[in-house]
Write a protein that holds these residues in place. Structure first.
Motif, PDB file in Angstrom:
ATOM      1  N   PHE A  88       1.830   0.882   6.046  1.00 56.21           N
ATOM      2  CA  PHE A  88       1.877  -0.467   6.600  1.00 56.21           C
ATOM      3  C   PHE A  88       2.766  -0.493   7.833  1.00 56.21           C
ATOM      4  O   PHE A  88       3.546   0.442   8.082  1.00 56.21           O
ATOM      5  CB  PHE A  88       2.383  -1.467   5.553  1.00 56.21           C
ATOM      6  N   ASP A  93       3.623  -6.319   8.728  1.00 59.16           N
ATOM      7  CA  ASP A  93       2.646  -6.612   7.680  1.00 59.16           C
ATOM      8  C   ASP A  93       3.335  -7.241   6.479  1.00 59.16           C
ATOM      9  O   ASP A  93       4.510  -6.956   6.195  1.00 59.16           O
ATOM     10  CB  ASP A  93       1.947  -5.328   7.208  1.00 59.16           C
ATOM     11  N   LEU A 118      -3.112  -5.780   2.252  1.00 62.07           N
ATOM     12  CA  LEU A 118      -3.467  -4.428   2.699  1.00 62.07           C
ATOM     13  C   LEU A 118      -3.965  -3.544   1.563  1.00 62.07           C
ATOM     14  O   LEU A 118      -4.061  -2.329   1.699  1.00 62.07           O
ATOM     15  CB  LEU A 118      -2.296  -3.774   3.437  1.00 62.07           C
ATOM     16  N   ARG A 167      -6.263  -2.770   7.736  1.00 60.36           N
ATOM     17  CA  ARG A 167      -5.261  -1.895   7.124  1.00 60.36           C
ATOM     18  C   ARG A 167      -5.698  -1.486   5.717  1.00 60.36           C
ATOM     19  O   ARG A 167      -5.502  -0.348   5.298  1.00 60.36           O
ATOM     20  CB  ARG A 167      -3.912  -2.611   7.071  1.00 60.36           C
ATOM     21  N   GLU A 174      -8.281   1.192   5.977  1.00 59.64           N
ATOM     22  CA  GLU A 174      -7.667   2.475   6.350  1.00 59.64           C
ATOM     23  C   GLU A 174      -6.961   3.111   5.153  1.00 59.64           C
ATOM     24  O   GLU A 174      -7.054   4.331   4.928  1.00 59.64           O
ATOM     25  CB  GLU A 174      -6.666   2.256   7.491  1.00 59.64           C
ATOM     26  N   ASN A 175      -6.258   2.294   4.366  1.00 64.54           N
ATOM     27  CA  ASN A 175      -5.579   2.828   3.189  1.00 64.54           C
ATOM     28  C   ASN A 175      -6.576   3.352   2.162  1.00 64.54           C
ATOM     29  O   ASN A 175      -6.329   4.373   1.519  1.00 64.54           O
ATOM     30  CB  ASN A 175      -4.681   1.757   2.564  1.00 64.54           C
TER      31      ASN A 175
END
Length: 433
Positions: free
Chosen positions: A256, A260, A295, A321, A324-325
């Motif tokens: 992060f 965030d 996220l 995000r 992406e995680n």
């Protein structure tokens, strides 16, 4: 001065008593105590007051650890034993469910609790140049005031951040714009510590050199934020370890940015996720929505179970995000994320997400009233886990789920996410009859 016996604590940690039929909220008083108090604001139906003398103290009263307690507004319950704090918060949750929602859980879950000090890995502290008080002040706001508390340490911040406060004051006092730095965002993770300086004017070359030297000496990363959150970027070092926290039980690492939203208490967050997964019981083949997913804090543990998770969040930045995680953790195949305004949810917008076997909701303080009203009585998830940071809106939404949408409130309990404060984090399980 008037004298009274305190009957209970309210949701802000204030003592509550009744004097001649009028409610009096007394800062600094505990249940069972006989106190002398001073009224600082009077209204027709209630008074706001603070303790001036404790005549008979409570057995649960303890000496506050922080020397700034009573002035700083960061904490309101350091004078109450930690075990008692948890019990008070559980009562606040139960009272809200009954008085606001007229619902009662079948089971009260054991409270989730952890370290009482040094837990706050995320914080936003104010900065103010006040020559009359000796120069630059760095800290939380004072209680009932817009002034910044004159803090030299903070017992709820991680020890290395607490120890850094005097040095931060000295650093800012030596910059060219000490009166144009209103706040510092602090983000601590498993991998790095980042300080984001909100600067209303550009830094000079001399400022940049001082900030870089501070970062090197303290082992932190210094960022600046000249505008909105999207303008935040590193000053020194330009590259370094990114922020991340781990969820070892689920084999997940969450990366992060310092601006965030993440939970402030890493230990309680892990325990809260464990409890959520136990109640949700995600299974391979199920399709589960995580609303207000951020996220991916809950989404990725759900996906790790083998279920398909559908995450929905209002912030497109956080949605990106989360994706992406999911990719970094090898969970892209059974997860999908969408940006949508859940405060305007409708039956059609929820239906567009496809079949939903179960649902996890983790809204902000405003709650999720549009979501619960949009649930169809014919095709609604069999199980809902609701994570809340506001007992009043949880209770309001619970009333709709139970009385209008055919759910039963199986259980509810608190997670002490913010020890020493009156903040109540909670979790509830609803099942469709």
């Amino acid at each position: 001065m008037p004298v009274a016996v305190i009957e209970s604590l309210d949701h802000e940690g204030r003592g509550v008593t009744h004097v001649e039929g009028k409610v009096v909220f007394v800062d600094g008083a505990l249940p069972g105590e006989k106190v002398e108090y001073l009224v600082h604001r009077s209204r027709p139906s209630f008074d706001l007051a603070e303790v001036s003398r404790i005549i008979k103290p409570s057995a649960q009263r303890v000496t506050p650890r922080c020397p700034h307690f009573g002035v700083c507004g960061g904490c309101s319950m350091q004078h109450l034993d930690s075990v008692a704090q948890t019990a008070v918060k559980q009562r606040v949750l139960e009272d809200a469910l009954w008085h606001v929602g007229k619902v009662t859980p079948e089971i009260i879950y054991p409270a989730i609790h952890g370290p009482s000090w040094g837990y706050r890995y995320r914080a936003r502290i104010g900065v103010r140049l006040v020559p009359k008080k000796g120069g630059v002040l760095v800290g939380f706001h004072e209680r009932r005031s817009s002034y910044i508390a004159d803090m030299r340490s903070c017992a709820i911040l991680p020890p290395h951040i607490s120890a850094m406060l005097p040095a931060l004051r000295e650093l800012i006092a030596g910059l060219s714009i000490p009166d144009r730095l209103p706040q510092i965002e602090i983000a601590v993770s498993d991998t790095a510590t980042v300080l984001v300086f909100r600067n209303l004017l550009p830094f000079t070359s001399g400022d940049l050199a001082r900030l870089a030297a501070f970062a090197d000496k303290r082992g932190v990363q210094v960022w600046q934020q000249p505008g909105g959150p999207a303008t935040a970027h590193p000053l020194h070092p330009k590259t370094g370890a990114g922020l991340a926290y781990t969820l070892p039980e689920f084999g997940v690492t969450m990366e992060f940015l310092p601006t965030d939203f993440t939970q402030v208490n890493v230990d309680i967050n892990r325990l809260l996720i464990r409890r959520s997964m136990q109640l949700l019981d995600p299974q391979p083949g199920e399709r589960i929505a995580d609303l207000f997913c951020g996220l991916g804090n809950f989404s990725l543990p759900i996906a790790r179970s083998g279920a398909t998770v559908v995450g929905v969040e209002g912030s497109e930045i956080l949605v990106a995000r989360a994706g992406e995680n999911a990719r970094r953790n090898g969970l892209k195949g059974n997860s999908e994320f969408h940006a949508a305004n859940l405060f305007e949810a409708t039956e059609d917008s929820l239906a567009a997400l496809g079949r939903l076997d179960k649902l996890l909701i983790d809204p902000p303080r405003e709650g999720a009233i549009a979501v619960v009203k949009a649930l169809s009585t014919q095709q609604s998830p069999a199980r809902i886990v609701y994570v809340s940071c506001n007992p009043a809106t949880l209770a309001r939404d619970a009333a709709v789920l139970v009385r209008e949408r055919g759910y039963v409130l199986r259980g509810a309990g608190i997670a002490n996410m913010f020890p020493q404060t009156s903040h109540v984090e909670s979790i509830a399980l609803f099942e469709r009859v």
